[in-house]
Design an enzyme around this catalytic site. Structure first.
Site, PDB file in Angstrom:
ATOM      1  N   GLY A 217       0.825  -1.220   0.000  1.00 23.11           N
ATOM      2  CA  GLY A 217       0.000   0.000   0.000  1.00 23.11           C
ATOM      3  C   GLY A 217       0.847   1.253   0.000  1.00 23.11           C
ATOM      4  O   GLY A 217       2.052   1.189  -0.254  1.00 23.11           O
ATOM      5  N   ASN A 218       0.229   2.390   0.276  1.00 22.76           N
ATOM      6  CA  ASN A 218       0.977   3.645   0.372  1.00 22.76           C
ATOM      7  C   ASN A 218       0.330   4.539   1.430  1.00 22.76           C
ATOM      8  O   ASN A 218      -0.697   4.179   2.003  1.00 22.76           O
ATOM      9  CB  ASN A 218       1.054   4.334  -0.998  1.00 22.76           C
ATOM     10  CG  ASN A 218      -0.310   4.686  -1.542  1.00 22.76           C
ATOM     11  OD1 ASN A 218      -1.023   5.497  -0.962  1.00 22.76           O
ATOM     12  ND2 ASN A 218      -0.695   4.062  -2.651  1.00 22.76           N
ATOM     13  N   TYR A 219       0.949   5.665   1.691  1.00 25.95           N
ATOM     14  CA  TYR A 219       0.524   6.502   2.820  1.00 25.95           C
ATOM     15  C   TYR A 219      -0.671   7.407   2.537  1.00 25.95           C
ATOM     16  O   TYR A 219      -1.073   8.184   3.392  1.00 25.95           O
ATOM     17  CB  TYR A 219       1.690   7.375   3.287  1.00 25.95           C
ATOM     18  CG  TYR A 219       2.761   6.623   4.019  1.00 25.95           C
ATOM     19  CD1 TYR A 219       2.477   5.976   5.212  1.00 25.95           C
ATOM     20  CD2 TYR A 219       4.054   6.548   3.514  1.00 25.95           C
ATOM     21  CE1 TYR A 219       3.460   5.273   5.897  1.00 25.95           C
ATOM     22  CE2 TYR A 219       5.042   5.856   4.196  1.00 25.95           C
ATOM     23  CZ  TYR A 219       4.740   5.216   5.387  1.00 25.95           C
ATOM     24  OH  TYR A 219       5.702   4.528   6.055  1.00 25.95           O
ATOM     25  N   SER A 220      -1.252   7.342   1.363  1.00 25.39           N
ATOM     26  CA  SER A 220      -2.344   8.268   1.053  1.00 25.39           C
ATOM     27  C   SER A 220      -3.496   8.112   2.048  1.00 25.39           C
ATOM     28  O   SER A 220      -3.972   7.005   2.295  1.00 25.39           O
ATOM     29  CB  SER A 220      -2.851   8.002  -0.371  1.00 25.39           C
ATOM     30  OG  SER A 220      -4.026   8.732  -0.583  1.00 25.39           O
TER      31      SER A 220
END
Ligand code: C5P
Length: 409
Positions: A217-220
């Protein structure tokens, strides 16, 4: 559909509408209107005077709208100040049938029952549809009170002439559902600059599975996408929000939860056909595991794990090539650490976008998860607009301010 089976104006779909019902025989017609609006996707809430409940039951309105009905200022359950709640909630308000008595009380600014108090507490445009006996309609006090209301910006729908409940023939009949809906739609159009528009927004970072319990995933945080969706809904648009993140949703937004880039693309393909604007605020993964394990990868049996990642196809570029997307104004986002404008310009061209918002992820005061953002918005027509540091909601409105004049009429 209403009895006269007229189409519902687009502006009313997905809108929060308060129907205020006073004590006239025509009150029964408002049940049909409430039903038609609800079936068309509007969120309808009804408040009734005590006299109105002598003509129609609150249960009828509750049944057709699926919402609780307010019949007094002192609701046993629900909000403490029901008139303030309804006034805040409604994007547009219709008073119908408006009797001579309620018109007079509204003109004087009274607020001693749920209907008059809600009108005083309303923040959106107000439409009043009088209905009464022809002699009452023709009297100077009634006409003077209506002039007062018009002077305050209220839309008055003229009653029709014809057979009246009293047996007389003359002016005073409540117009049909189509005329009431048209009046509501034009009041909405004049107040909300995205009324009748359909805006699709994506939010959050996609989650690409490794196995049934893990993902890449990512930090968005999804905050920017949620802010754009809320701003568009507040400006009268029908909004679909395709999101991996969950925040309290603004009323009226159609939230479509998704996890992966593939799921997001499927939703977007479905939604793009009727859309006017697409705002791709989501941080779609650039890479995902090439293979997804069917079962949880067990640490005990896996001393070392390498992930083989493949590229995720570019969703917005792929969508742009679809026939349905040609008339959609497509806005992308670009999070960059350096050479902001130059890299964003390149992306806008490569992805076939009409505009791109570039924000600087190297800045600590606007990074992922922050309530603030800053950057620059570039348009395919060559325009460049700086977006100084502001809240994400302010930036959402700024983006829509810039997009609105570029939409086809
Ligand atoms: O190339 P980059 O990821 O910086 O582009 C960002 C823009 O492209 C965003 O609007 C994002 O939603 C979109 N995007 C996409 N599909 C991808 C990656 C990004 O639609 N696989």
């Amino acid at each position: 559909m209403p009895l006269d089976s007229s189409p519902i104006p687009d502006e009313l779909k997905g809108l929060r509408i308060a129907l205020l019902v006073a004590g006239g025989i025509a009150a029964y017609k408002i049940v049909d209107l409430a039903s038609a609006l609800t079936q068309a996707g509007a969120d309808v809430r009804v408040a009734m005077t005590a006299s109105a409940t002598r003509f129609v039951g609150a249960a009828s309105f509750q049944g057709v709208t699926g919402n609780p009905v307010l019949t007094g200022l002192w609701a046993a359950d629900g909000p403490a100040e029901p008139h303030v709640f309804l006034g805040d909630w409604a994007q547009v308000t219709l008073l119908a049938p408006a009797t001579a008595n309620i018109i007079s009380r509204v003109a004087r600014g009274q607020s001693d029952d749920i209907v008059t108090a809600t009108l005083l507490a309303s923040r959106g445009p107000v439409v009043v549809a009088p209905a009464m006996n022809d002699a009452m309609w023709s009297k100077a006090p009634v006409q003077e009170n209506l002039s007062t209301l018009r002077g305050r910006g209220v839309t008055v729908v003229e009653p029709e002439s014809g057979h009246l409940a009293s047996g007389h023939v003359g002016a005073g009949r409540l117009p049909g559902a189509a005329a009431l809906m048209d009046a509501l739609a034009s009041a909405v159009r004049s107040r909300y600059d995205l009324a009748g528009r359909c805006v699709v927004v994506t939010a959050g970072g996609t989650r690409e599975p490794i196995d049934p319990v893990r993902f890449v995933g990512n930090y968005s945080s999804g905050k920017m996408g949620f802010a754009v969706a809320a701003a568009a809904a507040d400006r009268g648009a029908r909004v679909t929000l395709v999101t991996t993140a969950m925040h309290p949703a603004h009323p009226g937004i159609d939230v479509r939860p998704v996890e992966t880039a593939d799921e997001m693309l499927e939703e977007l393909k479905r939604e793009i056909a009727g859309a006017d604007v697409l705002v791709m605020a989501a941080a779609v993964a650039d890479f995902r595991p090439a293979r997804v394990a069917d079962n949880k990868i067990r640490r005990e049996e896996t001393p070392r794990l390498s992930l083989d990642l493949e590229q995720v196809p570019d969703l917005v570029a792929a969508l742009g090539k679809e026939k349905d997307a040609q008339k959609v104004f497509r806005v992308g986002f670009a999070a960059e650490g350096s050479d902001l404008a130059a890299k964003a310009l390149e992306k806008m061209k490569k992805k076939g976008l009409q505009a791109i918002v570039a924000n600087d992820i190297s800045r600590k005061d606007i990074a992922f998860g922050s309530d603030h953002n800053a950057g620059v918005m570039l348009f395919a027509d060559g325009t460049r607009e700086d977006l100084p540091r502001m809240t994400k909601r302010e930036m959402a409105d700024r983006i829509l301010d810039l997009v609105r004049p570029r939409l086809n009429s």
